[in-house]
Design an enzyme around this catalytic site. Structure first.
Site, PDB file in Angstrom:
ATOM      1  N   LYS A 151     -33.612 -11.629   3.821  1.00 58.98           N
ATOM      2  CA  LYS A 151     -34.079 -13.014   3.781  1.00 58.98           C
ATOM      3  C   LYS A 151     -34.373 -13.541   5.187  1.00 58.98           C
ATOM      4  O   LYS A 151     -35.417 -14.170   5.422  1.00 58.98           O
ATOM      5  CB  LYS A 151     -33.029 -13.914   3.105  1.00 58.98           C
TER       6      LYS A 151
ATOM      7  N   LYS B 225     -33.049 -23.417  11.601  1.00 56.93           N
ATOM      8  CA  LYS B 225     -31.715 -22.837  11.408  1.00 56.93           C
ATOM      9  C   LYS B 225     -31.820 -21.338  11.087  1.00 56.93           C
ATOM     10  O   LYS B 225     -31.092 -20.504  11.631  1.00 56.93           O
ATOM     11  CB  LYS B 225     -30.985 -23.557  10.268  1.00 56.93           C
TER      12      LYS B 225
END
Lengths: 276, 276, 276, 276
Positions: free
Chosen positions: D160, D228
């Site tokens: 991911k 992030k």
């Protein structure tokens, strides 16, 4: 670095209780008169002033909050000084935990290296209450000659990280320039000689560049720690929304060399990105 | 910088013929006794030693190969010294053209800035024949106190570009660190004070950082020229296959500021990337 | 790529005069009916439409302005189309030289690669007068299926450089992600499979990533040319004051691989930065 | 994203107990038949399968280990699926804590966005035991159409993060190219049109670039979350010693925009680095 700092404390007549994750490392201090604690908590319980010096934030968290952690042993009214280089965020978390226990706390990372620690010549970058610093000056004065009060807790770490980012970039810039000059078929030594006659002169030029020319990378300040500090500086900058493009580029060069290296090297070994 | 260099040549008793793209700029030198040439070629024809000082490679190509260019006026046996900062590739092209004409050639970029030029205190980085340099020492000695013989033609430029890349990165590193510290709510001045007590001390810390703190960017060395020199350093590095990640990152920060700036600024104005 | 483009022109019944720096390279075209010029000038003199396809700006400058250069042979009223990838600055210089001679000029770099050139399936990115493009459509239609009129001279090159910067970064991003996943002990193929099911799908994922996984870098579009195009894109951006931080970072990775490579490689070999 | 995922679970006939830090956010689910837990622990105690979906590592740590944390409520034999995007390091810590309690654990971050969550069209990237995945397929199948088993715990997060780094760079590359083209006075729309006819075509080109052209940055995937994720990808890469120069450069551009932005923006707002 904890050992030479401890030796100076003993020499100055302080009573010292030490703890090290690797107990043998405390031998020299014990031989010189220090008591050896079995746990961080025991060391904290035995002391009016607790001083920690570890290599990174997880190590510090473990010493403070791990099993038999030091935080649980700190007495109200005592003082805790941390001289590790960690994140300002962790420092603020520690500051709050100390406040809840009535413990005075200073973040006090240092510069000066092994040599400075042995000679009692460290420079302390202090965050915390001015009054606490005032009280601790006799203790700091045994290990260093200079201290700067930079602001509330976290300020010491912030200035330390900013300074190490500058050092990493100065050494990185020197490495890029030497790589360029040498690949162009010229002598790196000549670049250094011209620099000494110019505004490009610097502490890094004096101390690090001769070793970079020789390829001698015996760790004075290990690359893995400089790489860690660059990570902490970038983490802080990314929390604050301050873009640091050159620091980020340099960090990846240090990262590359760290990934390839098999032994412990000084951070000036960033040169190995170009010369293997 | 050509003007103060010319003044020192006149003061030392040399006969001087000058040419400037903007003729009024030669006024002061003419008033002091220089002859004014109408074209670069005329200046070259009138001289035993031709000295050029322009801002970038296209300007130098135009002076040498443009209409009434200087190259056509150089006599066999004469000497040509270029003190501009240009690419080593252009220097090698000039060297070949000079050789074909029996002209001796030195690339001799300088460091020391306006102040060094006025005081006769420049440092010359020399590429070319040692013998030619020997012959030219009395001329160079009028304008500077130091010169370094660094290798064949192109070596002077290569070292100059490497050094300016280091300066640009030192100033860029200082700017990143100041931006970080200030955004964290601390005083930039305190970072500078701690640095003076550490290995991070440098000429840039002494000279540039106080101005960066005040935001005073009167051009001593203009940002547009530093940006150009970073471009030349990267061009050289990319021809040689030497990766310069931090220099490339810094160049884009200077580029950003150049793109936003409306006035002529010193290269320490790289700080404007963070503070507008 | 000039050869398959020429073959399509011959097949379509056009009279073709060719020149190549390496005359043997024109053999196939001559065997198919083209006349061989001895100089670029001769090729220009023989043609109503001059088409050039070379590898970089210096090669194009040499063909146009070198000894017996093509520019001197262009007749008033003729048309010149350049399909090389060069700088917009050079294109503007050519445009002016053409205008002075009464020659119509299009910058018309292409995409589609060797395969597109052979199949008559190139895409042309056009800068220049709409009218000139209109006149040239029958010629372009022999070599390609699509053309885009993008603005005045230079617009074709600008869009081409922007697109190649994107391709270089897409391939560079794929390489970084594969390096990360593989160093973490996972299969690169699985990353590719997941990407196909997501918004991260792309032409690069379809065409380049399977070869990157196998480490097969037979040049389809050579790394040295992509590296050159990144340099041209950054040169343009730095003239315009547009900062391109990621493009600049990627260029240095391509530069690193170019510096280490001993053979001619496809640009997807940027993977070698991590895997040697 | 937890809400639409929960709605699909309810529609499929599952019994659902929900907890949200902001209790009102659970309203819609409660109205649709879900029970509302007062603490994460209570939600875990009530469930055979615990599913978490939070925005970052600290939020997940708080949900699991904070006061009344979910970990304490997990029953031996139950299964825990985390669909947040967090660090592989945190996933491994969770995996160990689950193992000690006899809980089966999958890391299962998703792609597909709000739209995919509502339509039951998410793609799951799975790390963990194949057998656990097999058991959970009926649950996953309610929320998504595809899942990939990528390796042991942590593998889902690693893939991911790699994929998001690619997306961030694709969007960043598009932004740099658009900035270049527009500053050169051309139409960004034309760049997009040419790209559609070339290998530079991509999901990002289809979905994000039209919005970037219009400057419409309503958050589909918020910039602060992409920023992030870039941080997590770089943290992983720096732990592994894999240098990611372009990802690092792109992160600082996102960081710059995050630092300047006053509202919540889509990550395609990275364009604001050039256009304010």
């Amino acid at each position: 670095m904890g050992r030479p700092m401890g030796m100076n404390l003993l020499k100055a007549g302080h009573t010292l209780t030490v703890w090290n994750r690797t107990p043998e490392r405390a031998k020299e201090l014990v031989a010189a008169g220090a008591k050896q604690a079995k746990t961080p908590r025991e060391a904290a319980e035995a002391s009016e002033v607790l001083l920690t010096m570890v290599s990174d934030p997880p190590a510090l968290e473990s010493v403070l909050w791990g099993p038999d952690g030091a935080l649980g042993g700190l007495k109200a009214g005592s003082t805790y000084i941390d001289s590790s280089t960690v994140s300002p965020a962790l420092v603020k978390k520690i500051a709050q935990a100390c406040q809840e226990r009535g413990v005075k706390f200073l973040d006090a990372p240092v510069t000066g290296g092994d040599w400075g620690a042995r000679e009692g010549n460290l420079v302390f970058m202090i965050g915390g209450e001015a009054e606490t610093l005032k009280e601790m000056e006799p203790v700091l004065g045994v290990m260093g000659k200079k201290w700067f009060h930079l602001g509330p807790n976290g300020a010491g770490q912030t200035i330390k990280l900013a300074m190490n980012a500058i050092l990493a970039l100065q050494v990185g810039a020197m490495a890029e320039a030497l790589a360029l000059v040498q690949r162009a078929g010229l002598q790196g030594a000549q670049l250094l000689e011209v620099m000494q006659a110019s505004m490009a002169r610097s502490g890094v030029l004096d101390v690090k560049s001769p070793l970079m020319l020789k390829g001698e990378y015996k760790p004075s300040f290990p690359l893995r720690l400089m790489h860690k500090d660059l990570g902490l500086a970038l983490e802080l900058a990314n929390q604050l929304g301050v873009a640091l493009p050159a620091t980020a580029a340099a960090r990846e060069v240090y990262n590359y060399v760290k990934g390839e290296a098999k032994e412990d090297l000084d951070y000036s070994a960033v040169m190995r990105f170009w010369k293997k």
